[in-house]
Design an enzyme around this catalytic site. Structure first.
Site, PDB file in Angstrom:
ATOM      1  N   ASP A 173      -3.707 -11.595   6.561  1.00  0.00           N
ATOM      2  CA  ASP A 173      -4.153 -12.188   5.312  1.00  0.00           C
ATOM      3  C   ASP A 173      -3.930 -13.686   5.412  1.00  0.00           C
ATOM      4  O   ASP A 173      -3.011 -14.155   6.055  1.00  0.00           O
ATOM      5  CB  ASP A 173      -3.423 -11.586   4.116  1.00  0.00           C
ATOM      6  CG  ASP A 173      -4.022 -12.100   2.819  1.00  0.00           C
ATOM      7  OD1 ASP A 173      -5.232 -12.382   2.817  1.00  0.00           O
ATOM      8  OD2 ASP A 173      -3.294 -12.256   1.836  1.00  0.00           O
ATOM      9  N   ASP A 220      -5.612  -2.105   1.477  1.00  0.00           N
ATOM     10  CA  ASP A 220      -4.233  -2.373   1.864  1.00  0.00           C
ATOM     11  C   ASP A 220      -3.473  -2.465   0.569  1.00  0.00           C
ATOM     12  O   ASP A 220      -4.045  -2.806  -0.460  1.00  0.00           O
ATOM     13  CB  ASP A 220      -4.108  -3.694   2.617  1.00  0.00           C
ATOM     14  CG  ASP A 220      -4.035  -4.863   1.669  1.00  0.00           C
ATOM     15  OD1 ASP A 220      -5.090  -5.246   1.137  1.00  0.00           O
ATOM     16  OD2 ASP A 220      -2.931  -5.371   1.426  1.00  0.00           O
ATOM     17  N   CYS A 248       3.694  18.516   2.729  1.00  0.00           N
ATOM     18  CA  CYS A 248       3.644  17.352   3.616  1.00  0.00           C
ATOM     19  C   CYS A 248       4.344  17.673   4.928  1.00  0.00           C
ATOM     20  O   CYS A 248       5.378  18.331   4.941  1.00  0.00           O
ATOM     21  CB  CYS A 248       4.330  16.166   2.937  1.00  0.00           C
ATOM     22  SG  CYS A 248       4.421  14.689   3.953  1.00  0.00           S
ATOM     23  N   CYS A 288       5.160  15.175   7.213  1.00  0.00           N
ATOM     24  CA  CYS A 288       5.621  13.895   7.764  1.00  0.00           C
ATOM     25  C   CYS A 288       7.017  14.085   8.353  1.00  0.00           C
ATOM     26  O   CYS A 288       7.689  15.074   8.052  1.00  0.00           O
ATOM     27  CB  CYS A 288       5.638  12.819   6.685  1.00  0.00           C
ATOM     28  SG  CYS A 288       7.079  12.863   5.602  1.00  0.00           S
TER      29      CYS A 288
END
Length: 376
Positions: A89, A271, A309, A311
């Site tokens: 950015d 983002d 999930c 993860c």
RNA sequence: GGGAGAUUUCCCGAGCGGCCAAAGGGGGCAGACUGUAAAUCUGUUGCUUUCAGCUUCGAUGGUUCGAAUCCAUCAUCUCCCA
């Protein structure tokens, strides 16, 4: 290079090819402002989190350790040990977030460093040179992210200046990419649309920048205090004027629902600081809604954060344990929480892509928008 | 055995006659967070029928219109002298 695979309504399933690999879109970029995702996440962790692109910040890295250091270290990819695409950015968001520490002029922005108070000048050329030194895959144009609400006249003047800055960014980038000393001579440049919530200004600005033939187009200056409805309406207003053969990036957005709604309206790239920052504060995303793991009711909870999930955090640890770590301010707590939330976001994008591949996106949207915003 | 000092709301700690249900931390509880000045910030934290009332400042009794604050006795702890 943007390659459209499939469309469902305005929603687009595509690939974006770069020198650092192909990004499957819609995609979420994981934010590592100072060349690190806060919460103790390393580049090697990101591979387990299905991260495709990492985002870093020009202003922050310019101040520390400085883009010179990073250039001498071989660029951001080597510096961080991350081979896949990186988007930097431009510092334009700091024009907004550090508004008390800066003065805007035609030539650029004078900042007072938030670290030591030192005076720093950043204009379009400076931002491009810094980003070239960082050697990111994609450089963002230097813009002014306008605060909300903003007066009409101010907005009008600001977007015209942002357009002039964009022309300067493009010129500088072409120069830098032609320079054999540049680490990445294929650095891409995305322009940024501004205009607050004024649809006519948004459209005018989009038209002004669309014919500059940039590598991608971003919508900036949203999710800065306006309602979700205003945000969606703004996207709907500009979208028809965004080049359809270029990738579209909605900057700084957002909640899972925001992302689904924006994909629905034709956005490819996102983002947001939310999954990482909120994770550090115990605010966790699940497929059944949002939980605050700090709440007393999780003290003796043996379940994972989300039993749907897989993860690394959910495969190994209980809510009760993570709550304890966060309460005890053990850094592992933040790490585990951030891992979960980023994995959640990257999985969300994966599911969106899958549903687009299978023409079930509308159904996915219908089934999830509400539930993912719910607090449980 | 003699002397000095301490005891405050969950914890530490301020208070030294009314403006004290009691500063400030910590902890607890809850909330915020959208291109990261964010490991931050906000609210709340005696009880209740909350423009008020009630019960708290080691215990008991007293002085006073009025006491966490003054006095007496007791209890516990710390330090000093034997």
């Amino acid at each position: 290079m943007y390659k459209l695979i499939k469309k469902q309504g305005n929603a687009r399933r595509a690939e974006f090819q770069t020198v650092h690999g192909t990004i499957q879109t819609p995609a979420f970029m994981n934010v590592g402002t100072s060349a690190a995702i806060k919460g103790g996440i390393s580049s090697y962790d990101l591979k387990d989190l299905k991260c495709q692109v990492e985002l870093c910040n020009t202003y922050h890295l310019h101040l520390r350790p400085s883009d010179d250091v990073i250039k001498d270290m071989g660029g951001l990819h080597k510096f961080m040990g991350w081979e896949k695409p990186i988007l930097t950015d431009s510092g334009g968001f700091q024009v907004f977030s550090l508004s008390k520490l800066r003065t805007i002029k035609e030539e650029g922005v004078y900042f007072q460093s938030h670290i030591d108070g030192k005076k720093i000048f950043m204009g379009p050329e400076e931002s491009m040179r810094i980003q070239s030194n960082l050697a990111s895959t994609i450089a963002m144009a230097f813009d002014e992210c306008i605060e909300n609400p903003a007066p009409y006249d101010y907005t009008k003047n600001s977007i015209d200046r942002t357009t002039r800055w964009l022309v300067r960014c493009k010129k500088e980038m072409e120069k830098l990419n032609a320079n054999p000393n540049s680490i990445n001579q294929n650095q891409l440049l995305f322009g940024i649309n501004q205009g607050s919530t004024y649809k006519d200004l948004r459209i005018q600005h989009m038209k002004d920048i669309a014919n500059l033939d940039l590598d991608g187009y971003a919508i900036g200056g949203l999710a800065v205090g306006e309602s979700a409805r205003e945000m969606y309406e703004t996207i709907e207003a500009v979208e028809p004027y965004m080049p359809s053969d270029k990738i579209r990036y909605l900057m700084g957005v957002g909640t899972p629902a925001n992302i689904i709604e924006a994909v629905y309206r034709g956005v490819d790239l996102f983002d947001c600081v939310m999954p990482s920052r909120n994770a550090r504060h115990g605010h966790l995303f699940t497929w059944s809604g949002i939980i605050n793991i700090n709440n007393a009711k999780y003290e003796r909870d043996l379940e994972p954060i989300d039993n749907q999930c897989d993860c690394p955090t959910c495969r190994n640890h209980s809510r009760g344990y993570i709550r304890h770590l966060l309460k005890a301010k053990e850094m592992l707590g933040m790490r585990l929480a951030v891992i979960h939330n980023l994995y959640f976001y990257n999985t969300l994008m994966e599911k969106i892509r899958y549903s687009l591949d299978n023409d079930t996106f509308d159904q996915f949207r219908e089934e999830n928008v509400e539930i993912l915003s719910k607090r449980i």
